[in-house]
Design an enzyme around this catalytic site. Structure first.
Site, PDB file in Angstrom:
ATOM      1  N   GLU A 184      -9.508  -8.132 -25.081  1.00 32.20           N
ATOM      2  CA  GLU A 184      -9.931  -6.828 -24.800  1.00 32.20           C
ATOM      3  C   GLU A 184     -10.275  -5.893 -26.083  1.00 32.20           C
ATOM      4  O   GLU A 184     -10.996  -5.170 -26.008  1.00 32.20           O
ATOM      5  CB  GLU A 184      -9.211  -6.227 -23.914  1.00 32.20           C
ATOM      6  N   ASP A 213     -12.578  -8.312 -11.555  1.00 27.69           N
ATOM      7  CA  ASP A 213     -11.853  -8.695 -12.451  1.00 27.69           C
ATOM      8  C   ASP A 213     -11.042  -7.398 -13.190  1.00 27.69           C
ATOM      9  O   ASP A 213     -11.649  -6.064 -12.989  1.00 27.69           O
ATOM     10  CB  ASP A 213     -12.220  -9.650 -13.720  1.00 27.69           C
ATOM     11  N   SER A 214      -9.934  -7.574 -13.913  1.00 24.18           N
ATOM     12  CA  SER A 214      -9.124  -6.377 -14.563  1.00 24.18           C
ATOM     13  C   SER A 214      -9.996  -5.947 -15.662  1.00 24.18           C
ATOM     14  O   SER A 214      -9.548  -4.843 -16.502  1.00 24.18           O
ATOM     15  CB  SER A 214      -7.850  -6.892 -14.879  1.00 24.18           C
ATOM     16  N   CYS A 258     -10.595 -13.223 -11.053  1.00 21.08           N
ATOM     17  CA  CYS A 258      -9.199 -12.878 -11.988  1.00 21.08           C
ATOM     18  C   CYS A 258      -8.251 -13.788 -11.466  1.00 21.08           C
ATOM     19  O   CYS A 258      -7.999 -13.924 -10.052  1.00 21.08           O
ATOM     20  CB  CYS A 258      -8.755 -11.487 -11.708  1.00 21.08           C
ATOM     21  N   CYS A 272      -6.551 -17.865 -16.749  1.00 17.90           N
ATOM     22  CA  CYS A 272      -7.151 -16.543 -16.740  1.00 17.90           C
ATOM     23  C   CYS A 272      -8.681 -16.546 -17.500  1.00 17.90           C
ATOM     24  O   CYS A 272      -9.157 -17.323 -18.194  1.00 17.90           O
ATOM     25  CB  CYS A 272      -6.478 -15.795 -17.773  1.00 17.90           C
ATOM     26  N   HIS A 326     -10.381 -14.573 -18.913  1.00 17.36           N
ATOM     27  CA  HIS A 326     -10.490 -13.977 -20.329  1.00 17.36           C
ATOM     28  C   HIS A 326     -10.651 -15.316 -21.057  1.00 17.36           C
ATOM     29  O   HIS A 326     -11.401 -15.278 -22.386  1.00 17.36           O
ATOM     30  CB  HIS A 326      -9.294 -13.157 -20.847  1.00 17.36           C
TER      31      HIS A 326
END
Length: 267
Positions: A154, A10-11, A73, A186, A188
């Site tokens: 993040e 993932d990012s 992602c 997403c 996240h």
């Protein structure tokens, strides 16, 4: 082979929600995780850039002889899944986090209005809208870009006044009024799932793509005799740029001492 690990990328920290779901479904499997925190977020990157990052990370994970690659992602799943699959060939099986959600909603014969929130890259790709429209003709799908949520998470802003204000600002958008299902587009976003549920007074079904993708991965390994039989796997976590919050989140999900290794695969 059975003892080969599962590669997940993932990012940033979002893919840890997917890795955690995989661990719950497949506790004997070893996980090799790569978080591309140097290029975070993918949502505002060009399609070509996301495809380049994704194929390079795939090569890195294949260097650990992974039997499965999981694109954890949504932006990369929308923009690079076909390219990664072609690039990997028969070296591993590639999964994305979008198709399992579409298949779940199709099987459950969802009705009413479905909302999707995600990064600019995911929403602008139209992938959810297109695939849901093909599987469930006539379904109304509304999509909203929520670009501040990834950097907010993040940076560690969760369960506080800042995150509540940002979440409220996005979810109050008129386009989401009247939805009965919301896709967290997403990986996240499951980190703030409770806050999202609370905003909707727990009256809207919240779809977590990480939980969805763990099921087909398990089914694939079972049907092909590839489930690892030995327990106590040692997971490996790599990032392209070190962040203290990533280590904090990884320990929260895996409840163990995580050795986080920074590595530059872009040289």
């Amino acid at each position: 082979k059975k003892d080969q690990p599962i590669g997940i990328f993932d990012s940033g920290v979002g893919g840890l929600t997917v890795a955690h779901a995989i661990q719950n479904q497949l506790p004997d499997e070893q996980i090799i995780y790569f978080g591309d925190t140097f290029h975070l977020p993918y949502g505002d990157k060009s399609r070509d850039s996301v495809q380049y990052y994704s194929t390079r990370i795939a090569d890195f994970l294949l260097g650990y002889n992974c039997k499965v690659l999981l694109i954890a992602c949504n932006t990369a799943s929308a923009s690079a899944y076909e390219q990664v699959t072609q690039h990997v060939g028969d070296r591993a099986v590639v999964f994305n986090v979008i198709d399992p959600v579409v298949q779940y909603l199709s099987a459950s014969q969802v009705k009413g209005t479905v909302g999707v929130i995600g990064t600019k890259g995911t929403i602008n790709s139209g992938t959810y809208q297109t695939k849901l429209g093909e599987e469930i003709p006539g379904l109304e799908v509304v999509a909203l870009s929520t670009p501040l949520l990834v950097p907010m998470i993040e940076e560690g802003f969760i369960y506080d006044d800042i995150s509540n204000a940002i979440i409220r600002a996005y979810l109050s958008h008129p386009s989401l009024k009247g939805i009965n299902t919301l896709i967290l587009g997403c990986t996240h976003y499951p980190i703030i799932k409770r806050q999202i549920e609370k905003f909707f007074n727990f009256e809207v079904e919240i779809i977590d793509s990480g939980q969805m993708v763990a099921v087909p991965v398990r089914e694939y390994l079972q049907s092909n005799g590839l489930m690892r039989s030995r327990g106590s796997p040692v997971h490996k976590f790599f990032v392209s740029d070190y962040t203290e919050y990533f280590e904090k989140i990884s320990r929260m999900f895996f409840e163990e001492n995580i050795h986080l290794e920074q590595i530059n695969i872009w040289k």
